[in-house]
Design a protein around this motif. Structure first.
Motif, PDB file in Angstrom:
ATOM      1  N   UNK A   1      70.509  27.214 114.565  1.00  0.00           N
ATOM      2  CA  UNK A   1      69.263  27.913 114.875  1.00  0.00           C
ATOM      3  C   UNK A   1      68.101  26.932 114.742  1.00  0.00           C
ATOM      4  N   UNK A   2      67.271  26.869 115.769  1.00  0.00           N
ATOM      5  CA  UNK A   2      66.070  26.019 115.758  1.00  0.00           C
ATOM      6  C   UNK A   2      64.838  26.886 116.009  1.00  0.00           C
ATOM      7  N   UNK A   3      63.846  26.747 115.125  1.00  0.00           N
ATOM      8  CA  UNK A   3      62.589  27.474 115.260  1.00  0.00           C
ATOM      9  C   UNK A   3      61.443  26.487 115.056  1.00  0.00           C
ATOM     10  N   UNK A   4      60.533  26.363 116.000  1.00  0.00           N
ATOM     11  CA  UNK A   4      59.388  25.462 115.807  1.00  0.00           C
ATOM     12  C   UNK A   4      58.548  25.889 114.601  1.00  0.00           C
ATOM     13  N   UNK A   5      58.024  24.899 113.889  1.00  0.00           N
ATOM     14  CA  UNK A   5      57.193  25.201 112.719  1.00  0.00           C
ATOM     15  C   UNK A   5      55.957  25.998 113.112  1.00  0.00           C
ATOM     16  N   UNK A   6      55.533  25.880 114.377  1.00  0.00           N
ATOM     17  CA  UNK A   6      54.371  26.645 114.834  1.00  0.00           C
ATOM     18  C   UNK A   6      54.676  28.124 114.983  1.00  0.00           C
ATOM     19  N   UNK A   7      55.969  28.477 115.056  1.00  0.00           N
ATOM     20  CA  UNK A   7      56.355  29.870 115.250  1.00  0.00           C
ATOM     21  C   UNK A   7      56.671  30.588 113.946  1.00  0.00           C
ATOM     22  N   UNK A   8      56.983  29.828 112.882  1.00  0.00           N
ATOM     23  CA  UNK A   8      57.340  30.454 111.605  1.00  0.00           C
ATOM     24  C   UNK A   8      57.037  29.506 110.463  1.00  0.00           C
ATOM     25  N   UNK A   9      56.407  30.025 109.416  1.00  0.00           N
ATOM     26  CA  UNK A   9      56.139  29.232 108.226  1.00  0.00           C
ATOM     27  C   UNK A   9      57.451  28.869 107.532  1.00  0.00           C
TER      28      UNK A   9
ATOM     29  N   UNK B   1      55.324  14.399 116.976  1.00  0.00           N
ATOM     30  CA  UNK B   1      55.108  14.877 115.609  1.00  0.00           C
ATOM     31  C   UNK B   1      55.370  16.377 115.472  1.00  0.00           C
ATOM     32  N   UNK B   2      55.946  16.984 116.503  1.00  0.00           N
ATOM     33  CA  UNK B   2      56.287  18.406 116.432  1.00  0.00           C
ATOM     34  C   UNK B   2      57.446  18.601 115.456  1.00  0.00           C
ATOM     35  N   UNK B   3      57.339  19.624 114.622  1.00  0.00           N
ATOM     36  CA  UNK B   3      58.354  19.886 113.600  1.00  0.00           C
ATOM     37  C   UNK B   3      59.136  21.144 113.944  1.00  0.00           C
ATOM     38  N   UNK B   4      60.444  21.104 113.699  1.00  0.00           N
ATOM     39  CA  UNK B   4      61.297  22.266 113.886  1.00  0.00           C
ATOM     40  C   UNK B   4      62.064  22.549 112.600  1.00  0.00           C
ATOM     41  N   UNK B   5      62.259  23.840 112.313  1.00  0.00           N
ATOM     42  CA  UNK B   5      63.137  24.267 111.232  1.00  0.00           C
ATOM     43  C   UNK B   5      64.544  24.451 111.802  1.00  0.00           C
ATOM     44  N   UNK B   6      65.559  24.012 111.071  1.00  0.00           N
ATOM     45  CA  UNK B   6      66.942  24.149 111.513  1.00  0.00           C
ATOM     46  C   UNK B   6      67.767  24.845 110.441  1.00  0.00           C
ATOM     47  N   UNK B   7      68.710  25.659 110.869  1.00  0.00           N
ATOM     48  CA  UNK B   7      69.692  26.262 109.974  1.00  0.00           C
ATOM     49  C   UNK B   7      71.013  26.366 110.706  1.00  0.00           C
ATOM     50  N   UNK B   8      72.090  26.285 109.943  1.00  0.00           N
ATOM     51  CA  UNK B   8      73.427  26.339 110.536  1.00  0.00           C
ATOM     52  C   UNK B   8      74.196  27.504 109.945  1.00  0.00           C
TER      53      UNK B   8
ATOM     54  N   UNK C   1      63.837  40.674 114.706  1.00  0.00           N
ATOM     55  CA  UNK C   1      63.277  41.610 113.741  1.00  0.00           C
ATOM     56  C   UNK C   1      62.292  40.922 112.801  1.00  0.00           C
ATOM     57  N   UNK C   2      62.451  39.600 112.632  1.00  0.00           N
ATOM     58  CA  UNK C   2      61.520  38.845 111.785  1.00  0.00           C
ATOM     59  C   UNK C   2      60.194  38.605 112.481  1.00  0.00           C
ATOM     60  N   UNK C   3      60.078  39.038 113.756  1.00  0.00           N
ATOM     61  CA  UNK C   3      58.802  38.963 114.454  1.00  0.00           C
ATOM     62  C   UNK C   3      58.700  37.875 115.502  1.00  0.00           C
ATOM     63  N   UNK C   4      59.788  37.144 115.763  1.00  0.00           N
ATOM     64  CA  UNK C   4      59.740  36.103 116.778  1.00  0.00           C
ATOM     65  C   UNK C   4      60.070  36.667 118.155  1.00  0.00           C
ATOM     66  N   UNK C   5      59.651  35.931 119.180  1.00  0.00           N
ATOM     67  CA  UNK C   5      59.975  36.255 120.557  1.00  0.00           C
ATOM     68  C   UNK C   5      61.170  35.397 121.005  1.00  0.00           C
ATOM     69  N   UNK C   6      61.899  35.826 122.026  1.00  0.00           N
ATOM     70  CA  UNK C   6      63.053  35.034 122.485  1.00  0.00           C
ATOM     71  C   UNK C   6      62.711  33.584 122.801  1.00  0.00           C
ATOM     72  N   UNK C   7      61.496  33.320 123.261  1.00  0.00           N
ATOM     73  CA  UNK C   7      61.116  31.944 123.598  1.00  0.00           C
ATOM     74  C   UNK C   7      60.819  31.095 122.363  1.00  0.00           C
ATOM     75  N   UNK C   8      60.775  31.738 121.187  1.00  0.00           N
ATOM     76  CA  UNK C   8      60.399  31.022 119.963  1.00  0.00           C
ATOM     77  C   UNK C   8      61.565  30.346 119.251  1.00  0.00           C
ATOM     78  N   UNK C   9      62.798  30.573 119.704  1.00  0.00           N
ATOM     79  CA  UNK C   9      63.939  30.005 118.978  1.00  0.00           C
ATOM     80  C   UNK C   9      65.094  29.733 119.927  1.00  0.00           C
ATOM     81  N   UNK C  10      66.005  28.886 119.467  1.00  0.00           N
ATOM     82  CA  UNK C  10      67.234  28.616 120.216  1.00  0.00           C
ATOM     83  C   UNK C  10      68.434  28.729 119.283  1.00  0.00           C
ATOM     84  N   UNK C  11      69.523  29.206 119.829  1.00  0.00           N
ATOM     85  CA  UNK C  11      70.799  29.266 119.111  1.00  0.00           C
ATOM     86  C   UNK C  11      71.819  28.483 119.924  1.00  0.00           C
ATOM     87  N   UNK C  12      72.401  27.455 119.316  1.00  0.00           N
ATOM     88  CA  UNK C  12      73.317  26.566 120.027  1.00  0.00           C
ATOM     89  C   UNK C  12      74.632  26.477 119.278  1.00  0.00           C
TER      90      UNK C  12
END
Length: 283
Positions: free
Chosen positions: A9-17, A42-49, A69-80
């Motif tokens: 899971x990748x979420x840009x830092x601009x989309x979630x604290x 210098x763009x930062x992304x949060x990652x989780x596996x 449900x956490x409030x993000x839109x489909x364009x705000x994250x990727x699942x690979x």
């Protein structure tokens, strides 16, 4: 878990604290988390596996629903989906040998050992987490070094051991014995392999709850939420000293309160960037 696969899971830092991301990843039982900053933008992304069970589509749908449900839109994250060959070697990209504290040297097997007398710790984490590069792991290693310099513990528990780094470091710093516990088979395998690489004897247990015995020193570098959930069981393991990490600085007070209720007293708090570790003792 499907052999050789996980969901990233990748979420840009601009989309979630980051604090919110850590809470989300913990609630969804991630295998591990990280942050990645692009060298140019210098763009930062949060990652989780996340582990994939027998039904990948169902797991993917569940993660997607939780993120929405956490409030993000489909364009705000990727699942690979990551295959084994990419997953097992992804950690190598930005990891190099490094000094930690006053006496430790942590390195992958493809880097050279120390030339200044530091204690050499060699790791190949594979599908387990724990290379020493994350601030919380560095804080734990520095705490282990301080404690062992005063009096190495006869017994140590590393709860949520990942690659086994903390348990292995403790043995090399003089601990009499160490038990590494993790809920993932990949981590258990990594602990055993890394103990062999480093020539240390390490007991390893596959479990998601603390063992029913006491240890002079207990260390747990996990996440705030599971540390609070297991406060009663983990505190029961502590004969003398406890080191907790995996915490954002904003989470330490709540975690310490859970352990204070079990009779443990905070004696030291250290921070690095936005992360913290805390040392507690049984009075």
């Amino acid at each position: 878990m499907q052999a050789g696969k996980c969901l990233e899971l990748r979420i840009p830092a601009t989309a979630m604290e980051e604090d919110d991301f850590m809470q989300l990843a913990g609630a969804l039982q991630s295998l591990g988390v990280a942050s990645e900053t692009d060298a140019d933008s210098k763009a930062c992304e949060h990652l989780a596996w996340f582990a994939i069970d027998e039904d990948e589509a169902k797991r993917r749908a569940g993660l997607t629903a939780a993120v929405l449900l956490a409030g993000l839109q489909p364009a705000d994250f990727t699942l690979t989906t990551l295959e084994q060959h990419g997953w097992e070697t992804a950690w190598q990209k930005d990891w190099h040998a490094m000094p930690v504290g006053k006496r430790l040297w942590v390195r992958p097997s493809f880097c050279e050992g120390p030339n200044d007398g530091r204690i050499d710790i060699v790791l190949d984490p594979g599908m387990a987490f724990g290379t020493g590069t994350h601030p919380t792991t560095r804080l734990c290693l520095e705490a282990l070094e301080r404690i062992c310099d005063k009096r190495p513990p006869v017994t140590l528990l590393d709860m949520g051991a990942g690659s086994g780094l903390l348990a292995i470091a403790a043995i090399k710093l003089g601990a009499g014995s160490a038990l590494a516990v993790d809920m993932e088979q990949d981590s258990v395998d990594a602990c055993q392999a890394n103990a062999g690489i480093n020539g240390v004897a390490l007991d390893v247990l596959l479990a998601d709850t603390p063992p029913k015995q006491q240890f002079e020193l207990v260390v747990a570098n996990i996440l705030a939420a599971p540390l609070v959930w297991m406060a009663t069981e983990l505190s029961a393991c502590v004969a003398d000293h406890l080191v907790l990490s995996g915490l954002l600085t904003t989470q330490v007070d709540d975690v310490c309160a859970a352990y204070a209720a079990e009779g443990l007293v905070e004696v030291r708090r250290d921070t690095l960037e936005e992360w913290a570790s805390v040392e507690l003792v049984r009075k």
